[in-house]
Design a protein around this motif. Structure first.
Motif, short mmCIF file in Angstrom:
data_model
loop_
_atom_site.label_atom_id
_atom_site.label_comp_id
_atom_site.label_asym_id
_atom_site.label_seq_id
_atom_site.Cartn_x
_atom_site.Cartn_y
_atom_site.Cartn_z
N THR A 200 18.18 109.24 -24.79
CA THR A 200 17.21 108.43 -24.05
C THR A 200 16.92 107.11 -24.77
O THR A 200 16.64 106.10 -24.13
CB THR A 200 15.89 109.21 -23.85
OG1 THR A 200 15.43 109.72 -25.11
CG2 THR A 200 16.08 110.38 -22.91
N LYS A 204 17.23 103.33 -23.43
CA LYS A 204 16.17 102.34 -23.65
C LYS A 204 16.73 101.05 -24.23
O LYS A 204 16.34 99.94 -23.82
CB LYS A 204 15.13 102.94 -24.60
CG LYS A 204 13.96 102.03 -24.93
CD LYS A 204 13.01 102.77 -25.88
CE LYS A 204 11.92 101.86 -26.37
NZ LYS A 204 11.01 102.55 -27.31
N SER A 279 11.32 108.89 -27.60
CA SER A 279 12.01 107.64 -27.28
C SER A 279 11.05 106.61 -26.70
O SER A 279 11.17 105.41 -26.96
CB SER A 279 13.14 107.92 -26.29
OG SER A 279 13.81 106.73 -25.95
N SER A 280 10.08 107.08 -25.93
CA SER A 280 9.17 106.15 -25.26
C SER A 280 8.17 105.51 -26.22
O SER A 280 7.71 104.38 -25.98
CB SER A 280 8.41 106.86 -24.14
OG SER A 280 7.52 107.82 -24.67
N SER A 362 5.97 109.77 -20.57
CA SER A 362 7.10 109.00 -21.10
C SER A 362 7.60 107.97 -20.10
O SER A 362 7.86 106.81 -20.46
CB SER A 362 8.25 109.95 -21.47
OG SER A 362 7.81 110.92 -22.39
N LEU A 366 7.77 104.01 -20.59
CA LEU A 366 9.07 103.34 -20.51
C LEU A 366 9.11 102.32 -19.39
O LEU A 366 9.78 101.29 -19.48
CB LEU A 366 10.18 104.37 -20.32
CG LEU A 366 10.57 105.19 -21.54
CD1 LEU A 366 11.53 106.30 -21.16
CD2 LEU A 366 11.19 104.30 -22.61
N LYS A 369 8.41 98.94 -20.47
CA LYS A 369 9.25 98.35 -21.50
C LYS A 369 10.63 97.94 -21.02
O LYS A 369 11.30 97.14 -21.65
CB LYS A 369 9.41 99.35 -22.66
CG LYS A 369 8.10 99.66 -23.39
CD LYS A 369 8.34 100.60 -24.56
CE LYS A 369 7.03 100.87 -25.31
NZ LYS A 369 7.24 101.76 -26.47
#
Length: 372
Positions: A200, A204, A279-280, A362, A366, A369
């Motif tokens: 992930t 991103k 990941s977020s 999440s 995300l 972003k």
């Protein structure tokens, strides 16, 4: 399909995570079993039994305790029986006992008296006593055949006698190798969230370029990447289940197999969502892997599974019931030891809800972003 295969290949190239997972499941249970075995010293218990000495039920109960004493290597029993009339005369001696069992045949009531903080041996005796007097056939078997009812390892479903005192039941001595292999299997599945994180995080970092070069929607692109991560984690979970079955004697039967697979599926989904969450919130790859490890460790420690003797204590704290690891691990252990699970659907539901919550948070983070 090519996106799913790409995610699987990237996960399988992560040798550090795979080796760490193997170490968790294969080696740590053996190490923990050695450590905890040193604490398994034989416990001596003085028990006072207050009740009708001439009662056939009570005589059979004493015989059952004697049989347990002969067969069990970890607990040594020394008991004395008093009629209720003798209780006042011997009150000082009774008070010195580790545990007092008061049996009221007339009102069909059992009462336990002893220290507030029970030892493992005292909890075992309480559990045996409750199970003995809860057996539906106890009166018939004693009256007609004169046999001592056998004490099974299964939890009693129907209560004939009411009991007062500690409600914990420890049905058998812990096989630490088997116990920790099941715990580490679950931890290892969650630890592979590092693979999901890397996949992930890859999305991103490259979301803008990939979105420009593909007509596919970003949400679908992310979903396919996560499916690839899920397949890898679930596959490793099944392989590790077979490994602990061979190495540590974990029972896999027709009755518990589907339940185990369902729990591994939900754990794998939760693992994917932990990776997505890391990941977020993380800007660096190295930080994200540490976040995954911290989340998994905190969940395991909060469940009490890494410390068997306080496991039940941890499960009785209301706020910890929000921890999906508490529910899933309890039902996994129940499937392994008893071949059935009372709250399987609840455990699966808690795991799925936790996964959905993590995924929603999440995606919300995300969405702010990614490239507009």
């Amino acid at each position: 399909m090519s996106i799913i295969l790409s995610a699987i290949k990237r996960s399988l190239r992560d040798k550090n995570t795979i080796i760490g997972t193997i170490f968790l499941v294969i080696m740590l249970p053996y190490i923990f079993s050695i450590i905890f075995s040193f604490d398994s010293v034989k416990e001596s218990l003085d028990i006072s039994i207050v009740g009708n000495k001439n009662s056939e039920i009570n005589k059979s109960y004493v015989k059952a305790l004697e049989e347990f004493d002969k067969e069990n290597e970890m607990i040594s029993l020394d008991y004395k029986i008093y009629n209720k009339e003798e209780l006042d005369k011997n009150i000082e001696e009774v008070n010195k006992s580790n545990l007092t069992v008061i049996i009221d045949d007339k009102n069909r009531n059992i009462k336990f008296e002893g220290s507030k903080k029970l030892s493992m041996g005292e909890e075992v005796i309480e559990g045996i006593t409750k199970e003995f007097f809860n057996l539906m056939s106890v009166y018939e078997s004693v009256a007609k055949e004169g046999e001592v009812p056998s004490i099974s390892n299964n939890l009693v479903k129907v209560s004939e006698y009411k009991s007062e005192g500690n409600k914990n039941l420890i049905a058998e001595d812990i096989d630490y190798g088997k116990y920790f292999s099941v715990v580490m299997l679950q931890m290892a599945i969650l630890a592979v969230s590092a693979c999901s994180f890397k996949n992930t995080f890859y999305i991103k970092e490259n979301i803008g370029e990939r979105a420009k070069s593909s007509p596919m929607k970003i949400s679908k692109l992310m979903s396919l990447e996560l499916i690839g991560s899920f397949i890898v984690i679930f596959g490793q979970g099944i392989i590790m289940l077979l490994a602990i079955s061979i190495l540590y004697g974990v029972n896999i039967t027709k009755q518990n197999l589907l339940g185990m697979i369902a729990l591994i599926s939900v754990l794998s989904m939760l693992s994917v969502c932990i990776g997505l969450f890391a990941s977020s919130i993380c800007k660096k790859r190295s930080v994200g892997e540490n976040v995954c490890s911290i989340i998994v460790t905190v969940m395991a420690l909060a469940s009490g599974e890494l410390m068997p003797k306080i496991e039940q204590f941890a499960k009785n704290i209301p706020i910890l019931k929000l921890n999906p690891f508490v529910w899933i691990s309890k039902e996994f252990n129940s499937l392994v030891t008893l071949n059935y699970s009372e709250n399987l659907y609840t455990a699966l539901g808690v795991g799925i809800i936790a996964s959905i919550v993590l995924m929603a948070i999440s995606i919300l983070i995300l969405s702010r972003k990614v490239v507009k």
